[in-house]
Design an enzyme around this catalytic site. Structure first.
Site, PDB file in Angstrom:
ATOM      1  N   ASP A   7       0.878  -1.170   0.000  1.00 33.58           N
ATOM      2  CA  ASP A   7       0.000   0.000   0.000  1.00 33.58           C
ATOM      3  C   ASP A   7       0.921   1.227   0.000  1.00 33.58           C
ATOM      4  OD1 ASP A   7       0.905   0.329   2.607  1.00 33.58           O
ATOM      5  OD2 ASP A   7      -1.080   0.373   3.527  1.00 33.58           O
ATOM      6  N   CYS A  64       3.294  -2.914   3.986  1.00 37.03           N
ATOM      7  CA  CYS A  64       2.417  -1.791   4.340  1.00 37.03           C
ATOM      8  C   CYS A  64       3.180  -0.966   5.378  1.00 37.03           C
ATOM      9  CB  CYS A  64       1.036  -2.246   4.806  1.00 37.03           C
ATOM     10  SG  CYS A  64       0.975  -3.125   6.377  1.00 37.03           S
ATOM     11  N   THR A  66       3.063  -0.880   8.768  1.00 35.74           N
ATOM     12  CA  THR A  66       3.586  -1.712   9.856  1.00 35.74           C
ATOM     13  C   THR A  66       3.949  -3.122   9.391  1.00 35.74           C
ATOM     14  OG1 THR A  66       1.354  -2.481  10.343  1.00 35.74           O
ATOM     15  CG2 THR A  66       2.145  -0.563  11.600  1.00 35.74           C
ATOM     16  N   HIS A 132       8.029 -30.450  10.925  1.00 36.87           N
ATOM     17  CA  HIS A 132       7.435 -29.151  10.590  1.00 36.87           C
ATOM     18  C   HIS A 132       6.364 -29.291   9.518  1.00 36.87           C
ATOM     19  CE1 HIS A 132      10.316 -27.430  13.219  1.00 36.87           C
ATOM     20  NE2 HIS A 132      11.302 -28.015  12.555  1.00 36.87           N
TER      21      HIS A 132
HETATM   22  C1  RB5 Z   1      -1.885   2.945   6.303  1.00 36.09           C
HETATM   23  O1  RB5 Z   1      -1.921   4.223   6.861  1.00 36.09           O
HETATM   24  C2  RB5 Z   1      -1.509   1.933   7.353  1.00 36.09           C
HETATM   25  O2  RB5 Z   1      -2.561   1.754   8.243  1.00 36.09           O
HETATM   26  C3  RB5 Z   1      -1.119   0.635   6.693  1.00 36.09           C
HETATM   27  O3  RB5 Z   1      -0.056   0.861   5.833  1.00 36.09           O
HETATM   28  C4  RB5 Z   1      -0.668  -0.481   7.619  1.00 36.09           C
HETATM   29  O4  RB5 Z   1       0.282  -0.031   8.516  1.00 36.09           O
HETATM   30  C5  RB5 Z   1      -1.712  -1.294   8.238  1.00 36.09           C
HETATM   31  O5  RB5 Z   1      -1.474  -2.258   8.958  1.00 36.09           O
END
Ligand code: RB5
Length: 146
Positions: A7, A64, A66, A132
């Site tokens: 994203d 993304c 996080t 595993h």
């Molecule tokens: C986007 O602002 C943020 O929420 C997304 O990139 C991510 O960190 C979601 O887990």
């Protein structure tokens, strides 16, 4: 062939990871996003996850802000084993023990140098199998029960 996506929160790191894949000669397809404009990470996770479980792509990379949301979303797809990795041990052992097929990063958490190193470990480590495999099969059984 690697499927990669992000994203907006992971866009900058994804560009660094793609440059690294270019440098080491690993082919990939970018499933978006393609600029810094805000997009919803579940849609990208679905695209990349579906591409990986189809067998057309060997492994996936998702980024993304996080790394958490996009890994949660990807793991809803049957057959995806997406692992958020911020350290060497996790990147290595999620291949050895979990047969993870997608590595996730937080573009606002980890720097490009570390992320590229972790990607190398992830791509170059084989699943150990054995006991595993039994545990991975149990994960699949849970998916099949849902
Ligand atoms: C986007 O602002 C943020 O929420 C997304 O990139 C991510 O960190 C979601 O887990």
């Amino acid at each position: 062939m690697i499927a990669i996506g992000s994203d907006h929160g992971g866009f900058a790191l994804k560009k660094e990871l793609m440059a690294h894949l270019d440098n080491i000669g690993v082919a990939y397809k970018d499933f978006g996003c393609y600029d810094e404009n805000s997009v919803d990470y579940p849609a990208v996770a679905k695209e990349v996850g579906t591409a990986v479980v189809s067998g057309e792509y060997e492994k996936g990379v998702l980024v993304c802000g996080t790394g958490i949301g996009i890994s949660m979303a990807a793991n809803k797809i049957k057959g995806v084993r997406a692992a958020l990795c911020n350290d060497y041990f996790s990147a290595k052992y999620t291949r050895l023990h979990n047969d993870a097929n997608i590595i996730c990063f937080g573009g606002r958490v980890i720097g490009p140098g570390s992320a590229c190193e972790l990607l190398d470990v992830f791509l170059n480590t084989e699943f150990e199998g054995g006991r595993h495999q039994r545990r991975v099969d149990q994960i699949t059984a849970i998916e099949n029960e849902q």
